[in-house]
Write an enzyme that holds these catalytic residues in place. Sequence first.
Site, PDB file in Angstrom:
ATOM      1  N   HIS A  46      27.857 -30.852 -68.606  1.00  0.00           N
ATOM      2  CA  HIS A  46      26.592 -30.126 -68.657  1.00  0.00           C
ATOM      3  C   HIS A  46      26.775 -28.635 -68.942  1.00  0.00           C
ATOM      4  O   HIS A  46      25.857 -27.979 -69.423  1.00  0.00           O
ATOM      5  CB  HIS A  46      25.840 -30.274 -67.331  1.00  0.00           C
ATOM      6  CG  HIS A  46      25.289 -31.650 -67.119  1.00  0.00           C
ATOM      7  ND1 HIS A  46      24.306 -32.195 -67.912  1.00  0.00           N
ATOM      8  CD2 HIS A  46      25.581 -32.591 -66.193  1.00  0.00           C
ATOM      9  CE1 HIS A  46      24.010 -33.410 -67.485  1.00  0.00           C
ATOM     10  NE2 HIS A  46      24.780 -33.684 -66.444  1.00  0.00           N
ATOM     11  N   ARG A  71      35.256 -31.975 -65.288  1.00  0.00           N
ATOM     12  CA  ARG A  71      34.343 -33.096 -65.536  1.00  0.00           C
ATOM     13  C   ARG A  71      34.217 -33.249 -67.045  1.00  0.00           C
ATOM     14  O   ARG A  71      33.724 -32.357 -67.739  1.00  0.00           O
ATOM     15  CB  ARG A  71      32.966 -32.867 -64.910  1.00  0.00           C
ATOM     16  CG  ARG A  71      32.011 -34.011 -65.263  1.00  0.00           C
ATOM     17  CD  ARG A  71      30.848 -34.141 -64.326  1.00  0.00           C
ATOM     18  NE  ARG A  71      29.875 -33.063 -64.462  1.00  0.00           N
ATOM     19  CZ  ARG A  71      28.702 -33.051 -63.829  1.00  0.00           C
ATOM     20  NH1 ARG A  71      28.377 -34.057 -63.018  1.00  0.00           N
ATOM     21  NH2 ARG A  71      27.877 -32.038 -63.972  1.00  0.00           N
ATOM     22  N   ASP A  85      45.883 -32.599 -71.037  1.00  0.00           N
ATOM     23  CA  ASP A  85      46.969 -31.919 -71.732  1.00  0.00           C
ATOM     24  C   ASP A  85      46.846 -30.401 -71.624  1.00  0.00           C
ATOM     25  O   ASP A  85      47.839 -29.690 -71.797  1.00  0.00           O
ATOM     26  CB  ASP A  85      47.000 -32.327 -73.204  1.00  0.00           C
ATOM     27  CG  ASP A  85      47.724 -33.646 -73.421  1.00  0.00           C
ATOM     28  OD1 ASP A  85      48.164 -34.245 -72.423  1.00  0.00           O
ATOM     29  OD2 ASP A  85      47.822 -34.093 -74.586  1.00  0.00           O
ATOM     30  N   GLN A 149      32.534 -40.853 -61.051  1.00  0.00           N
ATOM     31  CA  GLN A 149      31.209 -40.469 -60.567  1.00  0.00           C
ATOM     32  C   GLN A 149      30.288 -41.677 -60.475  1.00  0.00           C
ATOM     33  O   GLN A 149      30.108 -42.418 -61.449  1.00  0.00           O
ATOM     34  CB  GLN A 149      30.585 -39.413 -61.474  1.00  0.00           C
ATOM     35  CG  GLN A 149      31.010 -38.008 -61.112  1.00  0.00           C
ATOM     36  CD  GLN A 149      29.987 -36.995 -61.568  1.00  0.00           C
ATOM     37  OE1 GLN A 149      29.966 -36.631 -62.734  1.00  0.00           O
ATOM     38  NE2 GLN A 149      29.157 -36.526 -60.647  1.00  0.00           N
ATOM     39  N   ASP A 177      21.534 -37.412 -61.282  1.00  0.00           N
ATOM     40  CA  ASP A 177      21.337 -38.584 -62.130  1.00  0.00           C
ATOM     41  C   ASP A 177      21.025 -39.827 -61.301  1.00  0.00           C
ATOM     42  O   ASP A 177      20.289 -40.712 -61.769  1.00  0.00           O
ATOM     43  CB  ASP A 177      22.579 -38.831 -62.983  1.00  0.00           C
ATOM     44  CG  ASP A 177      22.652 -37.885 -64.171  1.00  0.00           C
ATOM     45  OD1 ASP A 177      21.641 -37.218 -64.455  1.00  0.00           O
ATOM     46  OD2 ASP A 177      23.717 -37.800 -64.808  1.00  0.00           O
TER      47      ASP A 177
END
Length: 256
Positions: A46, A71, A85, A149, A177
């Site tokens: 987000h 995230r 990485d 999540q 959500d």
Amino acid sequence: MRSNRTKQKLFAKQNVWGVFMQLPSPELVEVSALVGYDFVVVDCEHGAISEDVAAHMIRAADAAGITPLVRVPRNEAPTILRYLDRGAQGIMVPQVNSVADAKRAVEASRYFPAGRRGIAPNRASDYGLARELKDALADVNAETLVLVQLENRNGVEYIAEIAQTEGVDVVFIGPGDLSQSLGKPAQFDAPELHDTITRIIRACVQAQVPIGIYTGDSADARRYAEAGVLMQAVGDIGLFAAAARTFLQGARARAR
């Protein structure tokens, strides 16, 4: 090889506290470390944070001694690989609604035999310079934190199975959500949301899997901790707004 202190504390059943970073600012990462938070979540789902800025925020976390988690925007191996990485010590994967989703996240986050993460010299393995790359991979696996999540009613139906999926370190609740999937968007006081969160927490406590949640209220944070939630994170914008509002109200009151 960096030690993941947040993972160590979680597995010792200690509470950890973090900040969700939507603002692209390495400086705020450093400030979060200096005031005592355990981890930051660089929000590339987000937040307005590019991969390159995320890399700088991860470096800032390393320098300040706070655990850098990311995230990711989606549950796909190439995306997860790019952030790992760059040195992220953990990956938070959104919208995990089945055991298959959970396994996909784990396999993308760890090297063989625990997963299928692509191999290349990178920051997590000290670019293969401190020791041979083959010798570093097991340590990278051990230090990487995999958070899935749970933020959809579809996933709630499989919470017990998801929580017990091998390689899942933390089940992290996304109330926003989740509220929408329950037909109560952003209604955080809705009984349906409260009951669903309670159900998730109980299932994870029973499975002895660390549970995390996004929270913006200190009273809720205390209540969640008492219920067995070990990992909690608050948003950077919410923290700034609360402090700014408190200061402004106090200043105006004294100026009258």
